[in-house]
Structures are given as C-alpha cells and as structure tokens.
Design an enzyme around this catalytic site. Structure first.
Site: not given
Length: 528
Positions: A295, A298-300, A385, A407, A477
């Site tokens: 995904f 936008g700025k990602y 991600d 994590h 999450e």
C-alpha cells in the site's frame, strides 16, 4: 486315500466371496475340508461309515484345529478385502471431487486459473497467470527433494550437547521443554480429534488394529467427507479459548540466543535454523506463486523504488511473485526491472486525509482482493509495508499456513509492557494477563484462505469499533494481535524479518533481512 491340493479350494472361494451364497459356500468347504497327514502328505477323507481309532481321533482333532484356524484366516481376509475395497472407492471419489474443484474454501469462491503475464492498471485489468503448468495445491504439499542433492548432514545435538529443536527444513523436533502442555492440549482439545493406533503382534500372524471408542464412521460423516465439507488436517486451526492461563513464551533463551520454537511448536525462523539449499530444493518443485500486496498512498509512493529494487535482489528470488501495488497515484509507481517470474499490477484506490484511515482500510482492501478472481494464481500471500527495505534473503523459509512477525521493539518485553489495546469496549481488547508475542502489523502472510479469514475477521472487528466511535490504539495492528492471540500462527518470523533502521543491530541478530527505513512522519503523513 487320495492325494489332493489346496489350490482348488482357494480358486473356488476367492472369486465367489461377494456372491449371495458366498458365506454358505465357505461353510460347506470348511465342513468338508480334507485332513492332511503331515508325514505321508496324503489326504484321508472321513465319512460316517469310518470306524474311529486312536490314530483317526488324533487326525480328527488336528483337522478341527486346522479348520478353525483356516476359517478365522478366511474371515479376516474377507474383512480386510472389503475394507481395502471400500477405502479405495472412497479415495477415488475424493480424488474425483478434488479434481472437479469442489473443495470448499472459507470464502466460497471458485479458483479459476487466469491466463497471461502482462502488467496492467486497474482500468485495463486482465490478470494472467505465469506459465509453469499445473500447480500442486498446498493441501497436497509434500516435503520432497530431488535425488542426489548435496547438503550438510543435520545434527540432533548442538555444540552444548542439548537437543536441536528444528530440522534444516524447519520441522519441529520435539524434546522435553520445547512445548507447553497446557497450551498445546488446549489447542488440540477443541478439534475433537481421533487417533487410530496400529499394533503388530505374534510375528505378524495377527494384525491388531486398535481404534479409540470415539472412532465412528456413520453414513452422515461419509456424506460430509464426500461433499468435501469435512475439515482436512491442513485446515487445522491453532485456536485457544479466551482466558486460558499459561506462562508467557520467550523469544530469547538464557544464553541470549533466539529460541527456535514457540510453545505450540510453531517454528520461529532465525538465521541458522534452516538450510537454504535444502529448503529451496523442496519448494522449487511445487511451482508456487506468492502474491504480495503493498500500500503506497500519498507521499508513501516515494518508498516504492527502494522497496521494489531491494525486493528483486532478495525477495523469493527464483520463485513466481506477483506484486499488487495499491496507490492513489499510479503515475508515481517507478519502472523497476523485474526478475524472471516476477510481475506487478497497479490498483488505483481513493486518497485519504488521515493516515489512520489508510491503515484501517488495509484489511478491507486485502479482503476484497483475495475474494476476487484477480489472485487466482496465488498459493501464498504476503502483505508488506512499503516504507521498508530488504537487506538480506527472504525466501521460502517464511512460508506457512499463517505467518506473523515478532516486533523489533518488543521481543524482549513482558506481556504487560506490550502496547495491546487495553480498553475492554474495543474488539481488539487484550487483558494484561494474556499475550504471547507482540506482532508487527507491517508483515502478514500465509495461505490465501487463511490470510483472507484473518483480513475478514479484523475488518469486521474494526467496523464494530467504528460503529461505537472507537479506534484501537494501533489501528489494524491492534486487531491483528488480538487475532493472533486466539488463532496462533503456524510459523513465526524473528525480528530479522522486521527490524527498524532507527535501532542498532543487537548481538542476538546475525542478519537483518527486512527493515523499516528512517523517515519524518510529520512530513509524509497527511495529518499528525
């Protein structure tokens, strides 16, 4: 006295054992069996006019024993033949149903194989499957390797003399202390399992099959099996009931090294727990396709280039991979040269003014993608991600029915320190007394049907929270951690597979494979 042979009796019996008069035929044969003299190898036929003497009585007694033994063997043989015949018939029926594609999926959609290889945008969407012939379904997955493969011999004991808990192909080796009896019993108790046990005795002359009293085959069970509605062992769910009390599992042992097994015997993948040559040779034969969703809104989109370029160097190299890029700016997707068997599809989605909404919508979009015909070529799915980068091998050692990653910031913490959702009114609520590991939401993986069920459940829980104006502390999450607590992953990835560039590399990590890159959240997020 006349000589004879046993062959005519069996030539008469076996072809007729299923006839209406079969039992009567057997009865007649047994009653008129000749009595064989073991010394003279001749046959004495006894009739009602024969006067008995000592020798005759001895022969008659021997004949009675012989008749009883032979009768028992014949009956056991007939039962065994009937059993084999029935088993083969049902096996063929199951195979026929499987080949017809009637196996039930949790989402009840049909798996039809698309054609082709082109990269397409959503307005021109025609997904076609990479060439490679028929795929072996994961339910029939066999850990086979080609003959002549050279690899190091696996060891049972480590340098410290302790038992090694994982084979080089990531199969658990069960030792005392590798599992939690309370936890694992709770998981399997819910499955209503039946265990058949076979025992061989008396020099294999007697075959004793012990089956527990709960083992039954009523007609309705057979019908369910034939319809494909009976759960296969490959669909086994590692579920526990809420409120179960057990010790928190640890990620690191007393020596500071990573523990390679969870208390429910799911492998935890670290460097050194698998043999890349061996495990690649096993999975190569399966012609697998791994769908990977990313995904980038936008700025990602600025992270896509590094993500894709590093993936092409490290991510399932030599295997079929299909990237699905969800973005509101398709024109910003970089033209990255993809390796053999790797493909990319861009799907345009609406923009959002809140990064929390982008996060919350991930499960819904993943669910919709997996229930569509677009990913019919997939065997496994990973959702990763985009603001991350590959630094080392990410291969088939990560494949499993349901896969979670531990994590990087919480693998040494107690469950009370985990940032679970602690408000009871939220569907993501986990009490302080419960918890295994804290799982990162940046990596979700597994079989298509299992990831679909995860995404669907989390989406439903998110919608219930939204209807109450509740937003879990870490959005999807938090709901992912709730799902994994009561639906255990079948494979766990160590923090090697989801590190953070803002953390220095600790001593217990031999390699960093995938890591979230440094970034200015205030600059790239649409809102604080």
């Amino acid at each position: 006295m006349t000589s004879t042979c046993l062959q005519p009796w069996f030539a008469y019996i076996l072809p007729r054992y299923t006839s209406p008069t079969g039992i009567r035929n057997i009865h007649n044969i047994i009653n008129y069996l000749p009595v064989t003299n073991p010394v003279r190898h001749s046959v004495i036929r006894v009739n009602k006019d024969t006067k008995p003497n000592a020798k005759m009585m001895k022969l008659l007694k021997t004949a009675n024993i012989f008749r009883l033994v032979l009768a028992g063997l014949l009956i056991m043989g007939l039962i065994y033949l009937c059993y084999i015949s029935t088993s083969l018939r049902y096996a063929k029926e199951d195979q026929r149903l499987y080949l017809k594609g009637e196996r039930e999926h949790q989402n009840n959609f049909q798996w039809k194989m698309p054609q082709g290889r082109e990269r397409e945008h959503q307005d021109n969407f025609q997904l076609k499957m990479p060439q490679g012939g028929e795929r072996v379904h994961q339910n029939n997955f066999q850990l086979k390797m080609p003959q002549g493969l050279s690899y190091d011999q696996p060891r049972v004991l480590g340098p410290d003399g302790k038992g090694i808990p994982l084979s080089p192909w990531l199969a658990p080796i069960v030792w005392e202390g590798t599992f939690d009896p309370i936890l694992i019993d709770s998981i399997y108790k819910q499955q209503n399992l039946t265990i058949a046990t076979t025992v061989f005795a008396l020099g294999k002359l007697i075959y004793l099959c012990y089956i527990s009293t709960s083992l039954r085959y009523p007609k309705e069970d057979q019908k369910i099996c034939l319809k494909g509605e009976r759960e296969h062992q490959d669909n086994f769910q590692l579920q526990i009931s809420q409120g179960l009390s057990y010790n928190q599992p640890r990620v690191l042992g007393p020596d500071g090294k990573g523990i390679p097994l969870s208390p429910w015997l799911a492998p935890i993948v670290w460097e050194g727990t698998f043999d890349p040559t061996l495990i690649d040779s096993i999975y190569k034969q399966q012609n697998l396709t791994i769908v990977t969703t990313v995904f980038a809104l936008g700025k990602y989109t600025r992270f896509l280039k590094d993500f894709l370029e590093s993936a092409e160097q490290n991510y399932f190299v030599g295997f079929h991979v299909h990237y699905y890029i969800f973005t509101d700016e398709p024109e910003q997707v970089p033209a990255v040269e993809l390796g053999e068997g790797h493909h990319l599809t861009v799907i345009k989605v609406p923009s959002s003014n809140r990064w929390q909404d982008i996060s919350l919508s991930r499960m819904k979009r993943l669910e919709k993608l997996l229930e569509s015909p677009f990913v019919n070529e997939a065997d496994y799915v990973f959702s990763l991600d985009v603001d991350s980068k590959f630094y080392g091998r990410w291969g088939v050692e990560t494949l499993g029915r349901l896969v979670g990653v531990i994590h990087a910031w919480f693998y040494g913490s107690s469950r009370e320190q985990f940032t679970y959702e602690r408000r009871p009114e939220s569907q993501a609520f986990i009490p302080y007394s419960e918890g295994d590991y804290y799982y990162g939401g940046a990596v979700i993986g597994g079989l298509v049907k299992d990831v679909y069920q995860l995404a669907k459940t989390c989406r439903e829980q998110l919608e219930i929270d939204a209807s109450k104006s509740i937003e879990a502390v870490w959005q999807e999450e938090s709901h992912l951690n709730k799902y994994f607590l009561y639906n255990k992953p079948s494979k766990l990835l160590s923090p090697e597979y989801l590190w953070d560039d803002s953390k220095s590399k600790p001593e217990e990590l031999k390699v960093i494979r995938f890591s979230q890159v440094l970034k200015n959240y205030a600059e790239i997020r649409p809102n604080p």
